[in-house]
Scaffold this active site. Sequence first.
Site, PDB file in Angstrom:
ATOM      1  N   ASP A  89     -24.420 -29.970  12.860  1.00  0.00           N
ATOM      2  CA  ASP A  89     -24.217 -31.271  13.853  1.00  0.00           C
ATOM      3  C   ASP A  89     -23.143 -31.087  14.940  1.00  0.00           C
ATOM      4  O   ASP A  89     -22.022 -31.076  14.626  1.00  0.00           O
ATOM      5  CB  ASP A  89     -23.957 -32.465  13.034  1.00  0.00           C
ATOM      6  CG  ASP A  89     -24.999 -33.064  12.027  1.00  0.00           C
ATOM      7  OD1 ASP A  89     -26.047 -32.090  11.839  1.00  0.00           O
ATOM      8  OD2 ASP A  89     -25.050 -34.093  11.264  1.00  0.00           O
ATOM      9  N   LYS A 151     -28.870 -36.809  18.037  1.00  0.00           N
ATOM     10  CA  LYS A 151     -28.018 -37.862  16.711  1.00  0.00           C
ATOM     11  C   LYS A 151     -27.147 -38.652  17.837  1.00  0.00           C
ATOM     12  O   LYS A 151     -26.629 -38.200  18.786  1.00  0.00           O
ATOM     13  CB  LYS A 151     -27.046 -36.950  15.993  1.00  0.00           C
ATOM     14  CG  LYS A 151     -26.165 -37.716  14.958  1.00  0.00           C
ATOM     15  CD  LYS A 151     -25.593 -36.787  13.861  1.00  0.00           C
ATOM     16  CE  LYS A 151     -24.385 -37.369  13.476  1.00  0.00           C
ATOM     17  NZ  LYS A 151     -23.552 -36.443  12.659  1.00  0.00           N
ATOM     18  N   LYS A 180     -31.494 -38.629  14.544  1.00  0.00           N
ATOM     19  CA  LYS A 180     -30.699 -39.128  13.312  1.00  0.00           C
ATOM     20  C   LYS A 180     -29.762 -40.295  13.753  1.00  0.00           C
ATOM     21  O   LYS A 180     -29.183 -40.013  14.910  1.00  0.00           O
ATOM     22  CB  LYS A 180     -29.748 -37.808  12.910  1.00  0.00           C
ATOM     23  CG  LYS A 180     -28.760 -38.372  11.923  1.00  0.00           C
ATOM     24  CD  LYS A 180     -27.840 -36.807  11.333  1.00  0.00           C
ATOM     25  CE  LYS A 180     -26.682 -37.500  10.608  1.00  0.00           C
ATOM     26  NZ  LYS A 180     -26.024 -36.361   9.911  1.00  0.00           N
TER      27      LYS A 180
END
EC number: 4.1.2.4
Length: 217
Positions: A89, A151, A180
């Site tokens: 991430d 995300k 996400k």
Amino acid sequence: MKYNKLVDHTLLAPQATVHDIDKLIDEAIKYDFKSVCIAPTWIKHAKEKLAKSDVLVCTVIGFPLGSNATSVKVYETKIAIAHGADEIDMVINIGRFKNKEYEFVLNEIKAIKEECGSKTLKVIVETALLTNEEIAKVTEIVMQSGAEFIKTSTGFSYRGASFEDVEIMKRVAQDKLLIKASGGIKVGDDAIKMVELGANRLGMSKSIQIMEDLEKK
């Protein structure tokens, strides 16, 4: 819906100890979560503890500000994968994005994706700091990058994911990019709504309370 398999069970607090990480790992195994999301310093430890489970190890790069040099982020990614990370991430360079240096942002994501190879890359864009128009634009950029996910948040800004953030991302990405939602998911209904709006993964630190809440529904 097996909500547990959508959960990145998260502990990124800088003061987290090995005891805290072990508790997170034990909970992830018990609930069969998709992954644990932890700081890079704990990757090797988590990989060993999770060796006999299906739980993945997710870590963060350029976290939480995203303003490291691209070469530093790429090297961080290389080390993280060498230590056993299954998913990455990364945080975009938010200042460069807001300065409309879109090619810089795209090329940085591409460089990190190249280092990831077949490992999953999620691109954190910190929606709390973006306008709705910027959220739409950055979604377009991530779609071009080869990353698997966009995300919403680090969890370290003044708010996490909002329903509107996810709606905008889904409207732009449709089915060409996974989403996400992270930060700010506090109760079971939040998780349900995020998924209904298009979230494919949920980054949560309150995962256990939320799973218990969902089990009552």
